[in-house]
Design an enzyme around this catalytic site. Structure first.
Site, PDB file in Angstrom:
ATOM      1  CB  SER A  36      -0.934   0.013   1.208  1.00 37.12           C
ATOM      2  OG  SER A  36      -0.201  -0.114   2.419  1.00 37.12           O
ATOM      3  N   GLY A  73      -2.117  -4.196   1.180  1.00 41.00           N
ATOM      4  CA  GLY A  73      -2.237  -5.394   1.986  1.00 41.00           C
ATOM      5  C   GLY A  73      -1.307  -6.515   1.591  1.00 41.00           C
ATOM      6  CG  ASN A 101       0.960  -5.096   4.520  1.00 43.51           C
ATOM      7  OD1 ASN A 101       0.420  -4.352   5.323  1.00 43.51           O
ATOM      8  ND2 ASN A 101       0.957  -4.842   3.225  1.00 43.51           N
TER       9      ASN A 101
END
Length: 209
Positions: A36, A73, A101
């Protein structure tokens, strides 16, 4: 004599008309491959990292196209699974930003390292230059996790002989004025700082034009 001169004039004119012009260098393709932070979560498309990076490099006189291959994500495992799709774009350079992540989900650093290692191995085999962007673990995860995670990026950069931008969020992390409300994703002002710091590094890796 006049006829010979006329013939030479015609030949010279034809040569001038059909002479090849200066060869224009091909546009350099950069793939910004990440999560992201690369994709531009929470900002307008115009403020996403790849768009701002392309604009910064063009302002420096470089003919580039920066492809946004960021997936919000995404983990290092997800990046490895979709890498071949981005290689189809035949990039001249990949800016690799993955791992945050993994850290936020508490994934074992050994798994993250193995996935990033596999990505770098594929890029090395394909002879595609890469800029590896590092990430630091949140300090509340404990010294063991932090030590193992933070060591991933310098270790892999040395193993594969690739340049390392030590911290993708350098100058932006933990500054409320430069981040969105979640405290993790940069706002437009934060993206600008990221690009200002990384663009000179990327430019040095571009082929001569």
């Amino acid at each position: 004599m006049k006829r010979a001169f006329a013939c030479w004039s015609v030949l010279l004119l034809l040569a001038a008309l059909f002479a090849p012009g200066p060869v224009r260098a091909a546009t350099t393709t950069i793939v910004a491959f990440g999560d992201s932070l690369t994709a531009g979560y929470g900002v307008t498309p115009e403020d996403a990292f790849p768009v701002r990076l392309e604009a910064a490099l063009k302002a420096r006189g470089r003919d580039v196209r920066v492809i946004n291959a960021g997936v919000s994500g995404d983990t290092s495992a997800g990046g490895l699974a979709r890498l071949d799709w981005s290689l189809a774009d035949k990039p001249n350079l990949i800016v690799l930003e993955l791992g945050s992540n993994d850290m936020l989900r508490g994934i074992d650093p050994g798994s993250t390292e193995a996935n990033l290692d596999a990505i770098l191995r594929k890029l090395t085999d394909a002879k595609i230059p890469v800029l590896l962007c590092g990430m630091f673990a949140a300090r509340n995860l404990g010294p063991d996790y932090v030590g193992r995670f933070d060591a991933i990026y310098p270790k892999l950069a040395q193993k594969y002989g690739v340049p390392l931008h030590p911290f993708f969020l350098d100058g932006v992390a933990l500054d409320a004025k430069l981040n969105q409300g979640d405290g993790m994703h940069p706002n437009p002002a934060g993206v600008k700082i990221i690009v200002d710091r990384i663009a000179p590094v990327v430019e040095k890796l571009l082929p001569a034009q």
